[in-house]
Design a protein around this motif. Structure first.
Motif, mmCIF file in Angstrom:
data_model
loop_
_atom_site.group_PDB
_atom_site.id
_atom_site.type_symbol
_atom_site.label_atom_id
_atom_site.label_comp_id
_atom_site.label_asym_id
_atom_site.label_seq_id
_atom_site.Cartn_x
_atom_site.Cartn_y
_atom_site.Cartn_z
ATOM 1 N N UNK A 287 0.826 -1.199 0.000
ATOM 2 C CA UNK A 287 0.000 0.000 0.000
ATOM 3 C C UNK A 287 0.868 1.261 0.000
ATOM 4 N N UNK A 288 1.952 1.250 0.776
ATOM 5 C CA UNK A 288 2.866 2.381 0.787
ATOM 6 C C UNK A 288 3.542 2.542 -0.580
ATOM 7 N N UNK A 289 3.906 1.449 -1.173
ATOM 8 C CA UNK A 289 4.543 1.487 -2.492
ATOM 9 C C UNK A 289 3.596 2.065 -3.524
ATOM 10 N N UNK A 290 2.341 1.669 -3.479
ATOM 11 C CA UNK A 290 1.346 2.180 -4.416
ATOM 12 C C UNK A 290 1.139 3.682 -4.216
ATOM 13 N N UNK A 291 1.086 4.124 -2.980
ATOM 14 C CA UNK A 291 0.925 5.541 -2.706
ATOM 15 C C UNK A 291 2.133 6.352 -3.190
ATOM 16 N N UNK A 292 3.320 5.843 -2.969
ATOM 17 C CA UNK A 292 4.532 6.533 -3.416
ATOM 18 C C UNK A 292 4.556 6.615 -4.934
ATOM 19 N N UNK A 293 4.208 5.518 -5.596
ATOM 20 C CA UNK A 293 4.169 5.534 -7.061
ATOM 21 C C UNK A 293 3.118 6.511 -7.579
ATOM 22 N N UNK B 217 4.546 9.997 -7.167
ATOM 23 C CA UNK B 217 5.585 10.236 -8.162
ATOM 24 C C UNK B 217 4.985 10.473 -9.548
ATOM 25 N N UNK B 218 3.944 9.750 -9.876
ATOM 26 C CA UNK B 218 3.279 9.920 -11.167
ATOM 27 C C UNK B 218 2.665 11.308 -11.270
ATOM 28 N N UNK B 219 2.004 11.734 -10.205
ATOM 29 C CA UNK B 219 1.392 13.069 -10.197
ATOM 30 C C UNK B 219 2.480 14.139 -10.278
ATOM 31 N N UNK B 220 3.553 13.980 -9.516
ATOM 32 C CA UNK B 220 4.637 14.955 -9.516
ATOM 33 C C UNK B 220 5.306 15.019 -10.886
ATOM 34 N N UNK C 48 3.025 16.940 -13.355
ATOM 35 C CA UNK C 48 3.054 18.374 -13.076
ATOM 36 C C UNK C 48 4.369 18.965 -13.570
ATOM 37 N N UNK C 49 5.474 18.285 -13.340
ATOM 38 C CA UNK C 49 6.772 18.771 -13.804
ATOM 39 C C UNK C 49 6.818 18.836 -15.320
ATOM 40 N N UNK C 50 6.206 17.863 -15.987
ATOM 41 C CA UNK C 50 6.193 17.871 -17.446
ATOM 42 C C UNK C 50 5.423 19.077 -17.971
ATOM 43 N N UNK C 51 4.316 19.436 -17.334
ATOM 44 C CA UNK C 51 3.557 20.609 -17.760
ATOM 45 C C UNK C 51 4.376 21.886 -17.567
ATOM 46 N N UNK C 52 5.067 21.999 -16.455
ATOM 47 C CA UNK C 52 5.889 23.173 -16.196
ATOM 48 C C UNK C 52 7.057 23.246 -17.171
#
Length: 75
Positions: free
Chosen positions: A4-10, A13-16, A19-23
């Motif tokens: 569950x922690x691994x899924x949350x971290x992934x 990271x996907x959201x981050x 967002x970085x790609x848009x910036x």
């Protein structure tokens, strides 16, 4: 629990990453505009310098030709 922690971290990271790609696209567009403006300015300066150098060379060549002609006439 670890999964569950691994899924949350992934997920974070996907959201981050998205967002970085848009910036990055916004920064790239601004960077492209700045580079294009600098390139145009640099090319204009190079053209002016080239014209000045060619004019200087032509004047020097004409003066050398005139000097040679004068020396030839004086002999």
């Amino acid at each position: 629990m670890i999964k569950l922690k691994t899924v949350l971290v992934l997920a974070l990271l996907t959201i981050a990453t998205s967002v970085s790609a848009d910036e990055l696209n916004i920064d790239t567009i601004d960077l492209h505009a700045a580079i294009a403006a600098d390139l145009a300015e640099g090319m204009e300066m190079m053209q002016q310098n080239l014209n000045e150098d060619i004019n200087t060379m032509l004047i020097a060549t004409e003066q050398a030709t005139d000097t040679t002609a004068n020396v030839t006439h004086s002999e």
